[in-house]
Every structure is written in C-alpha cells, then in structure tokens.
Write an enzyme that holds these catalytic residues in place. Structure first.
Site, short mmCIF file in Angstrom:
data_model
loop_
_atom_site.label_atom_id
_atom_site.label_comp_id
_atom_site.label_asym_id
_atom_site.label_seq_id
_atom_site.Cartn_x
_atom_site.Cartn_y
_atom_site.Cartn_z
N LYS A 22 35.71 53.39 50.69
CA LYS A 22 37.14 53.73 50.71
C LYS A 22 37.73 53.78 49.30
CE LYS A 22 40.58 50.58 51.50
NZ LYS A 22 41.71 50.65 50.56
N ASN A 23 37.52 52.70 48.55
CA ASN A 23 38.23 52.62 47.27
C ASN A 23 37.66 53.55 46.21
OD1 ASN A 23 40.10 50.95 48.35
ND2 ASN A 23 39.17 49.05 47.63
N ARG A 122 52.25 43.86 43.50
CA ARG A 122 51.26 44.84 43.05
C ARG A 122 51.85 45.70 41.93
NH1 ARG A 122 47.67 46.91 48.13
NH2 ARG A 122 46.17 47.15 46.43
N ARG A 399 43.00 52.33 58.47
CA ARG A 399 43.16 52.86 57.11
C ARG A 399 41.85 52.81 56.34
NH1 ARG A 399 46.68 49.65 54.01
NH2 ARG A 399 45.59 50.88 52.47
N1 EPU Z 1 47.73 43.97 38.19
C1 EPU Z 1 48.73 43.85 37.28
N2 EPU Z 1 49.22 44.98 36.68
C2 EPU Z 1 48.73 46.22 36.96
C3 EPU Z 1 47.70 46.35 37.89
C4 EPU Z 1 47.21 45.21 38.50
O1 EPU Z 1 49.20 42.74 37.00
O2 EPU Z 1 49.22 47.20 36.37
C5 EPU Z 1 47.17 42.77 38.83
C6 EPU Z 1 47.37 42.77 40.35
O3 EPU Z 1 48.63 42.22 40.69
C7 EPU Z 1 46.20 41.93 40.82
C8 EPU Z 1 45.10 42.24 39.80
O4 EPU Z 1 45.76 42.80 38.67
O5 EPU Z 1 46.50 40.57 40.74
C9 EPU Z 1 44.05 43.22 40.28
O6 EPU Z 1 44.67 44.38 40.78
P1 EPU Z 1 43.94 45.82 40.77
O7 EPU Z 1 44.75 46.74 39.95
O8 EPU Z 1 42.50 45.62 40.43
O9 EPU Z 1 44.07 46.24 42.27
P2 EPU Z 1 44.41 47.67 42.86
O10 EPU Z 1 43.81 48.72 42.00
O11 EPU Z 1 45.84 47.77 43.21
C10 EPU Z 1 42.21 47.89 44.24
C11 EPU Z 1 41.87 48.12 45.68
C12 EPU Z 1 42.15 46.86 46.48
C13 EPU Z 1 41.35 45.70 45.88
C14 EPU Z 1 41.65 45.55 44.38
C15 EPU Z 1 40.79 44.50 43.71
C16 EPU Z 1 42.32 50.47 45.93
C17 EPU Z 1 43.15 51.52 46.52
N3 EPU Z 1 42.67 49.22 46.20
O12 EPU Z 1 43.61 47.61 44.22
O13 EPU Z 1 41.67 47.12 47.78
O14 EPU Z 1 41.70 44.49 46.54
O15 EPU Z 1 41.43 46.82 43.72
O16 EPU Z 1 39.46 44.78 43.87
O17 EPU Z 1 41.33 50.75 45.27
C18 EPU Z 1 41.49 46.82 50.10
O18 EPU Z 1 40.62 47.71 50.09
O19 EPU Z 1 41.72 46.11 51.11
C19 EPU Z 1 42.28 46.60 48.89
C20 EPU Z 1 43.43 45.94 48.89
#
Ligand code: EPU
Length: 420
Positions: A22-23, A122, A399
């Site tokens: 998915k991701n 987020r 999803r």
């Molecule tokens: N963070 C920040 N600032 C940013 C971006 C992230 O502080 O600009 C923080 C977040 O608050 C969090 C940490 O950094 O504490 C990691 O966030 P990350 O950006 O890695 O997460 P994401 O890209 O929003 C993706 C996956 C999530 C998965 C996370 C971590 C997608 C669409 N989503 O989210 O997937 O948990 O990486 O591996 O790729 C799921 O599949 O159930 C899911 C939530």
C-alpha cells in the site's frame, strides 16, 4: 457501511498470497505524473486507497486504465494549474505526494491538507522545509497547501529533523526534476523508498542512496514513463504472520521479501512461534498454547514497524506474562485498546507505552475499528476469541487490505462480511 462477523477459536492453516505494498503504490501512482509518457504499474493491490487515487487522477484529466492487478497511467493530458479535487484528497494521506510532483513539473501546486488515519498529529513541516530548500515558497491557507517556485527548483542540501517516510519521498519526487544536485540527509530507509527510487530511475531519474541515511539526486530535464512492479506489502504479510501465531496455526505466506519481515520474525520467534523463510515465502507455526510475553518498541525501518504494532499488541494480549509495547512514531495509535477491553484483555496505556498483561483467552464482543491497523488488529482478536465478534468501521480496513475477510476464510477462519 459493512461489518465483519467472526466466530473465533479456529487455528489458521494453509497458504495466502500477499498483495503489492500500500504505502509504495500510493506514492508510485502520483510519481507517474512526473513522466512525459505513460507508466504501467504491476502487482497493484485491490485496496480502496488505490481506487480513490485513480479517481483523483481521472478528475485531473489523466488517463487511467485499471485491470485486476495492474494500472496504466498516461499523464499527457495533465497541464499546469490543475488542482486535485479537495473532497477526494482529504480521504487519503498520500495525496500530499501531489505537492512534490506538481511543484516539480509545473512550478506550483495547490493541494488540500491530506486525510488518512487518525493516529496522532501528522505535521508536514519537513515536506515544506525540503520544498523551501529547493527554492519554493509554501503556505497553508484555508486548509489548502500552496507551494510555488518563482524561479524553478534548484538542488540543495537538506537535513530532515525527523525521520519521515512522507517527507523523504516527497522531497525526492520534487528534486528529481530540479536543476542540479540535491542531497537529503537523515532520510527514512523503508523498502518502499527504494521501490519509488527504482521506479524513478527506470524512467530516467538519477537517484542514489535510497535505503541508506543519505539520498543524492541529480536533477534531470524529463522522465519517460516505464513499467514497474510494486514490492510486496510487508504489513499485510505481518498481519497474516501474527494471526497465524495468535491462533496456534500453520500458515505459508507467499509473495513476500523475507528480509523486509525480519523485525516481525524476530519478535514472533521471541514469543515462541517458529518462522521459516524460503525464497519468496515465510511459514509461521505456533505450537505453544499461549505466546511468551515480549517487549516491542516501534521504530523507523529496520526497527519494528508502527503499522504492525496494533496487531502485535493483540497477539501479546494472551501471552504468559506482561509485555511492554512502546509506540514511538504515532502518539494516538492505541485507540484499539479500549475496544480490546470489551473482549476481556488487560491492557493499560501509560504515555506512549501499553502495558499488556496476558489473559488466558479473549471473548467475542461487538467492537469498532477506529483506523486501518486497529481494524486489522480487531480481526485478529476476533479470530483468537471464543464466540462471536462483530466489527464495525470496516471501511478503514478496506483502505489498506485487499479482500481481508476472503483471505482469512481461505485459511479456515469463520469470517463473513455483511453490508448494513
Ligand atoms: N513528522 C513530522 N513532520 C513531518 C512529517 C512527519 O514531525 O513533516 C513526524 C510524524 O508526526 C511522525 C513521524 O514523523 O511522528 C513519522 O512520520 P512519517 O512522515 O514517516 O509518516 P507518514 O509518511 O505520514 C507513512 C505511512 C504510515 C506509516 C508511517 C511510518 C503512508 C501513506 N503512510 O506515513 O502508514 O505509519 O509512514 O512508517 O505511506 C498505515 O499504513 O497504516 C500508515 C499509517
């Protein structure tokens, strides 16, 4: 609205095939818009997030053709100034990748703030920090993220303050067509980051270092489209592995990259399961009546993945002894705990740690999925429990999981999906 009804207590047996990740696919789909010509994505998972993304692209005038396991995307109909529809954008987290892509290709983008699971704050500050370093301006106004680069994007040195999957991919997407070289330090190393870089490189990008702490991108003028197969979904695989162990089962999980599953394998083995890796499959068997208690802390890859934390907590809820599960990525990812209490668990959340006192058995109950992985966790709880469990909020599960109930039924579970 749909519900899932499970009569628990059966050991899972048999084999199951895992879909594309998915991701990864939710980043690959927008990444195809960087190219001038069509791309073809194979090993496409049949999940709702993919369907929503395809709908977003169609609204933007992009040609999308989808078969059962593949999708062709022809971005030649796309032009500057096309904004993705707000209502659809808000149904997805990964819609934020349209920012990096449209900024790179047309020098500006306006995309509504993304949606996704409610699992904590987020922020997207690191994405914007990266875009600004490349020469863009950025603002969030009335729920819309606006980025524009008056003089185009220019390569830069960027250090991420937090290890972020989304920011790593988004900045990589933007830098692919920037003038000059970009270096991004302290990046996420998840295998899907390598998958996206592989796709872009096949289309003509010059990206090195994906999968390590530092990614270096030499900007190119344009990309061609190409054919790419999505890597397997390690979280779907982890879900089946944990379910196999949780039901005292014997399950062969096919179409996986076993190396990506090492953190899950390590913890399941500690809990008493036997895990054997063989080429592109893993087999999980559990001979113990109850798992051993183990401690788990979620971390960026190659640590234990946050997306498997909720299912793992369910397995540990019937362990012999007390397990400590610490969630270090998402502060709001313990919402399943209240639902699990209805099923007889003894779990206490203190700050970012769930203290899981193992109980001998779970009891079926009506419960509600509050987010994607919470839903998967409740399904596993239902499979373990005595009696009937009825799970509402199943749209969250759709999803990210392809035909989850069917796949579990194929492993001998008594599980049906009903429409309200
Ligand atoms: N963070 C920040 N600032 C940013 C971006 C992230 O502080 O600009 C923080 C977040 O608050 C969090 C940490 O950094 O504490 C990691 O966030 P990350 O950006 O890695 O997460 P994401 O890209 O929003 C993706 C996956 C999530 C998965 C996370 C971590 C997608 C669409 N989503 O989210 O997937 O948990 O990486 O591996 O790729 C799921 O599949 O159930 C899911 C939530």
């Amino acid at each position: 609205m749909a519900r899932v009804i499970i009569t628990g207590g059966r050991r899972l047996r048999g084999q199951v095939r895992v879909a594309g990740r998915k991701n990864s696919v939710v980043a690959l789909i927008p990444a195809t818009l960087l190219a001038e010509g069509p791309s073809h994505i194979e090993n496409l998972p049949a999940i709702a997030d993919v369907a929503v993304f395809a709908e977003i692209l169609r609204h933007m005038g992009i040609g999308v053709r989808q078969d059962r396991e593949s999708m062709s995307i022809d971005p030649s109909g796309l032009g500057p100034g096309v904004a993705p529809p707000q209502e659809l954008v808000q149904r997805l987290r990964a819609s934020y990748y349209l920012l990096g892509v449209l900024l790179a290709k047309y020098g500006r983008a306006e995309v509504a703030l993304p949606g996704g699971c409610d699992i904590g704050l987020r922020p997207i500050d690191q994405h914007l920090k990266g875009f600004r370093a490349l020469g863009a301006e950025a603002a969030i106004e009335h729920g819309v993220v606006k980025v524009w680069a008056p003089h185009g994007l220019t390569g830069a040195q960027i250090y991420l303050d937090v290890v972020s999957v989304g920011a790593t991919i988004n900045i990589m997407l933007a830098a692919t067509l920037a003038e000059g070289t970009t270096t991004i330090e302290n990046v996420a190393k998840e295998p899907h980051i390598v998958d996206i870089a592989d796709y872009l490189n096949s289309c003509g990008a010059k990206i090195q270092g994906a999968g390590t702490d530092v990614i270096r991108i030499r900007g190119v003028k344009s990309l061609t489209g190409c054919v790419h197969a999505v890597i397997p979904d390690e979280i779907e695989a982890a879900t089946f592995m944990i379910a196999a162990a949780a039901t005292g089962g014997d399950v062969l999980i096919e179409n996986v990259i076993p190396k990506h599953l090492d953190p899950i394998t390590a913890k399941l083995v500690e809990a008493g399961a036997e895990v054997t890796q063989n080429g592109d499959s893993v087999r999980v068997t559990m001979a113990r009546q109850r798992p051993r208690a183990v401690n788990v802390k979620t971390l960026p890859y190659p640590g234990f993945p946050t997306d498997a934390q909720q299912p793992m907590t369910v397995l540990l809820s019937t362990a012999e002894g007390t397990s400590y599960v610490t969630e270090s990525i998402w502060e709001g990812r313990f919402k399943h705990v209240d639902e699990l209490k209805r099923m007889g668990t003894s779990i206490r959340v203190e700050g970012r740690t769930a203290i899981v006192e193992g109980v001998p058995r779970l009891m079926g109950a009506p419960v509600r999925a509050t987010d994607l992985r919470a839903g998967a966790a409740l399904v596993i709880a239902g499979l373990m429990a005595e009696g009937q469990t009825e799970i509402s909020g199943v749209e969250h599960v759709d999803r990210g999981y392809e035909r989850l109930a069917d796949k579990f039924r194929g492993l001998g579970a008594k599980i049906v999906r009903v429409k309200d």
